[in-house]
Enzyme design. Structure first.
Site, PDB file in Angstrom:
ATOM      1  N   LYS A 107      36.896  40.869  25.234  1.00  0.00           N
ATOM      2  CA  LYS A 107      37.037  42.010  26.142  1.00  0.00           C
ATOM      3  C   LYS A 107      37.238  43.330  25.403  1.00  0.00           C
ATOM      4  CE  LYS A 107      36.837  39.704  30.085  1.00  0.00           C
ATOM      5  NZ  LYS A 107      35.780  39.916  31.071  1.00  0.00           N
ATOM      6  N   GLU A 129      40.653  46.781  35.996  1.00  0.00           N
ATOM      7  CA  GLU A 129      41.028  45.623  36.799  1.00  0.00           C
ATOM      8  C   GLU A 129      41.114  44.452  35.834  1.00  0.00           C
ATOM      9  OE1 GLU A 129      37.899  46.351  36.272  1.00  0.00           O
ATOM     10  OE2 GLU A 129      37.140  44.367  35.720  1.00  0.00           O
ATOM     11  N   SER A 396      34.920  32.705  23.616  1.00  0.00           N
ATOM     12  CA  SER A 396      35.215  34.059  24.107  1.00  0.00           C
ATOM     13  C   SER A 396      36.677  34.464  24.000  1.00  0.00           C
ATOM     14  CB  SER A 396      34.745  34.193  25.556  1.00  0.00           C
ATOM     15  OG  SER A 396      35.387  33.241  26.379  1.00  0.00           O
TER      16      SER A 396
HETATM   17  C1  LIG Z   1      38.465  34.617  27.323  1.00  0.00           C
HETATM   18  C2  LIG Z   1      37.625  35.013  28.476  1.00  0.00           C
HETATM   19  N1  LIG Z   1      36.381  34.546  28.579  1.00  0.00           N
HETATM   20  C3  LIG Z   1      35.584  34.866  29.619  1.00  0.00           C
HETATM   21  C4  LIG Z   1      36.021  35.688  30.638  1.00  0.00           C
HETATM   22  C5  LIG Z   1      35.109  35.956  31.786  1.00  0.00           C
HETATM   23  O1  LIG Z   1      34.546  37.223  31.787  1.00  0.00           O
HETATM   24  P1  LIG Z   1      33.044  37.483  31.372  1.00  0.00           P
HETATM   25  O2  LIG Z   1      32.206  36.528  32.148  1.00  0.00           O
HETATM   26  O3  LIG Z   1      32.799  38.888  31.732  1.00  0.00           O
HETATM   27  O4  LIG Z   1      32.917  37.244  29.924  1.00  0.00           O
HETATM   28  C6  LIG Z   1      37.320  36.220  30.578  1.00  0.00           C
HETATM   29  C7  LIG Z   1      37.810  37.113  31.652  1.00  0.00           C
HETATM   30  O5  LIG Z   1      38.930  37.399  31.818  1.00  0.00           O
HETATM   31  C8  LIG Z   1      38.139  35.878  29.474  1.00  0.00           C
HETATM   32  O6  LIG Z   1      39.384  36.346  29.374  1.00  0.00           O
END
Ligand SMILES: Cc1ncc(COP(=O)(O)O)c(C=O)c1O
Lengths: 414, 267
Positions: A107, A129, A396
């Site tokens: 993020k 948000e 992620s």
């Molecule tokens: C670690 C992590 N992965 C994925 C997401 C999902 O968001 P996005 O689909 O935009 O990557 C989030 C959202 O809070 C997150 O914290």
């Protein structure tokens, strides 16, 4: 739909090698666009103009790169999960370690880029948000770093689920506003952030946390997150001498997935797999998988796949992971699905939790519950693929924020 | 001439301002709506905006959000709203009726089906808060084919060039959002409205109604001279939320009448 504008989803006459969306109005085929109250139209025009100017500005680019290097800790490693790969007996699994970023998730790539834009626009206040709290923490962090005021909207239900992140945001000097309207989760936090923005638009920049919202947000967030895919591409060419075969990422709004996918969209040989939150299973209706089981509609400034009822009311979603608990998805994913360039599947809460535990023990990496959805896909599919098949999963985020949720589910109080 | 144009023109000819009122259809319960529509018309409303309840009313303040939630608890659907409008139209051919809501409701029904049903119900126009003119072509064509007005909003942040383009394609009336904020906000500033409205009034002959933040006779009276009419919404929805089914009609009629008198006193 009869009113759908534009042609059916296709990359254009020149094919994927020339893929270049969105168009000037922010459309990805029939998806995307700008569906907001008139009060915000000017702010979006202004944001788009500033963005285009800064993207062509070497000074801004250098500043962004340097912040990513020295503050965020990029580039993140591409890690070969050898023990896991050997155990699964099929494809080689590589992890793009976004969990090693400062604040523990992807993020911050976009939060940082957007906060720099806010500075350049002379805005002194940022709002965001957040669902899992990762985007809120990232925004609060860059606000502290750049000396901006920060207010984060978070559904009351998520405040409870993600309490460690709430406290982190407060430590960073941000104000966290619990949102009690509607379903008290991410979509309602977005509504409330839009209401704040419309009221304070003169001096406030809204840092949207994913590749959704009105144009130019889906484009801006994608571009800032593309550092993930660009690095992955270079790392693959460097260490493997070739491109990967399959990319996998979880999809909430879709920013970590698109950040990984985007630099590979033009390479048709690379398979793109997005994993949505299947909750209690698609058949149960209690999930957060609009690409797997939704219909096109308009919410939060763009046309995309949504979870809604037959009257167009947005319906409640369910996922064990707060960051995926959202009834919409970025419009570019909607386009890539219809154009069949990417495939989207859903993984249940239970399978994600099992993958969480499995990978934690096997690789010594505690991944976020969001990320665990992508890992579950790998546990199922890697064994069926040949040994020279290379899968890159976007790791992620890290799972420290989720240990309370997991302990609670297992009846342990920490 | 459309009913909207007729109402605004009649007020203008009489040297008066139009009263536009808003309520959420089906709030706080479906049976409340028809008596409330009658009451507002009897109290002197020229135009009634019938809010289509939506799960994610992102431009609304707390009052209208609560109104939407009350209506949705009763499962009120766009089809029900159209039926309420039709019932009112069968007994009242004077008061202009406009549906106001969010694009997804109309999108889900389908533009063509909606336009057909709205015309059949005797509706005069449509306001979709999150549909700027840039995205409105397909819907506006279908509405125009049935003489339904698509009403656009102008905001304090709308640039002059944009305002010109919007007014060019608007019909019925234009809705000037008097402040940066959500519906029902309390920081309306007459001087700011006067400054921003002056150039808009020279761009087009289209009537301009001023809304957001007008909550009583006093604010209505202050804003009225600046445009062709005023819109009162949250103050009505708040009353609907607190009054009983029996009290609502008389209270609403009285409130509309007080607004009407304030407007007349302003000219
Ligand atoms: C670690 C992590 N992965 C994925 C997401 C999902 O968001 P996005 O689909 O935009 O990557 C989030 C959202 O809070 C997150 O914290």
């Amino acid at each position: 739909m009869t009113q759908a504008k534009g042609s059916p989803a296709s990359p254009g006459p020149a094919g994927w090698s020339q893929y270049n969306l969105p168009d000037a109005q922010g459309h990805f085929g029939q998806f995307g666009g700008r569906f907001v109250a008139e009060t915000l139209m000017h702010a979006l025009d202004e944001l788009e103009a500033v963005y285009r100017e800064r993207m062509g500005d070497k000074g801004f680019q250098a500043q962004f790169k340097e912040e990513l290097r020295s503050y965020v800790g990029r580039p993140t490693p591409l890690y070969h999960a050898e023990r896991l790969s050997t155990e699964l007996g099929g494809a080689q699994v590589y992890m793009k370690r976004e969990d090693l970023n400062h604040t523990g998730a992807h993020k911050i790539n976009s939060a940082l880029g957007q906060a720099l834009l806010a500075k350049h626009m002379g805005k002194r206040r940022i709002i965001a948000e957040t669902g899992a709290g990762q985007h809120g923490v990232a925004s609060a962090t860059v606000a502290a770093r750049l000396g901006l005021e920060c207010v984060v909207y978070m559904g009351e239900e998520d405040v409870r689920r993600q309490s460690p992140n709430v406290y982190r945001m407060k430590l960073l000097g941000a104000t966290v506003v619990p949102v009690t309207s509607g379903s008290k989760t991410l979509k309602d936090a977005l509504n409330e952030a839009m209401r704040d923005w419309v009221t304070n638009v003169d001096h406030t920049h809204y840092i949207i946390g994913t590749v959704a919202g009105p144009h130019p947000y889906p484009m801006i967030v994608r571009d800032f997150q593309s550092v993930i895919g660009e690095e992955t591409r270079a790392q693959c060419l460097d260490t493997l001498g070739r491109l990967p075969d399959t990319l996998v990422a979880c999809v909430g709004g879709g920013s970590n997935a698109l950040g990984l996918f985007y630099p590979f969209i033009r390479d048709e040989s690379v398979r793109l797999v997005g994993v949505e939150a299947g909750g209690y299973g698609i058949a149960s209706g209690q999930h957060a998988a609009p690409l797997s089981a939704g219909v096109p509609g308009v919410l939060h400034g763009n046309r995309t796949y949504l979870m809604e009822d037959e009257d167009g009311q947005i319906i409640a979603t369910h996922s064990v992971s707060a960051g995926l608990d959202y009834p919409g998805v970025g419009p570019e994913h909607a386009f890539l699905k219809d154009a069949q360039r990417a495939e989207y599947v859903a993984v249940t809460d239970d399978d994600a939790l099992a993958a969480f535990h499995h990978v934690t023990r096997k690789e010594g990496i505690i991944s976020a519950l969001e990320t665990s959805h992508a890992l579950a896909w790998i546990l199922e599919h890697a064994p069926k693929l040949p040994k020279d098949h290379v899968i890159v999963v976007n790791l992620s985020g890290r799972g420290d924020k989720d240990i309370f949720t997991i302990a609670e589910r297992e009846g342990i109080s920490l | 001439m459309s009913r909207l144009a007729t109402r605004f023109a009649a007020r203008k000819a009489a040297g008066q301002k139009a009263l536009v009122t808003y309520l959420v259809a089906g709030d706080p319960e479906p049976q409340a709506t028809l008596p409330a529509l009658r009451a507002l018309a009897a109290g002197g409303a020229d135009v009634i905006e019938l809010g289509v309840p939506f799960s994610d009313p992102e431009a609304e303040g707390p009052d209208i959000q609560a109104g939407c939630e009350r209506a949705l608890r009763h499962g009120v659907k766009l089809r029900d709203v159209l039926a309420m409008a039709k019932a009112f139209r069968q007994e009242n051919s004077e008061t202009a009726l406009v549906l106001m809501g969010y694009l997804n409701s109309v999108e889900r029904m389908g533009y063509e089906t909606f336009a057909e049903a709205a015309a059949e119900a005797g509706i005069d126009g449509l306001i979709l808060v999150n549909l700027p003119p840039e995205e409105a072509d397909a819907l506006q064509r279908r509405l125009a084919a049935r003489d339904l007005d698509l009403i656009f909003l102008l905001a304090p942040t709308t640039t002059e060039a944009r305002a010109r383009a919007i007014l060019k394609r608007a019909s019925g009336f234009a809705y000037y959002v008097s402040l940066k904020g959500t519906t029902g906000a309390g920081h309306i500033d007459p001087e700011d409205v006067a400054t921003r409205l002056a150039p808009l009034r020279t761009m087009s002959d289209l009537p301009i109604a001023i809304g957001f933040g007008i909550r009583d006779g006093e604010t209505a009276q202050r804003m009225a001279p600046l445009g062709d009419g005023v819109v009162v919404g949250s103050a009505i929805v708040r009353r609907m939320g607190t009054l009983s089914l029996e009290e609502q009609p008389a209270e609403l009629e009285g409130f509309a009448r007080s607004l009407r008198e304030a407007l007349d006193a302003s000219c």
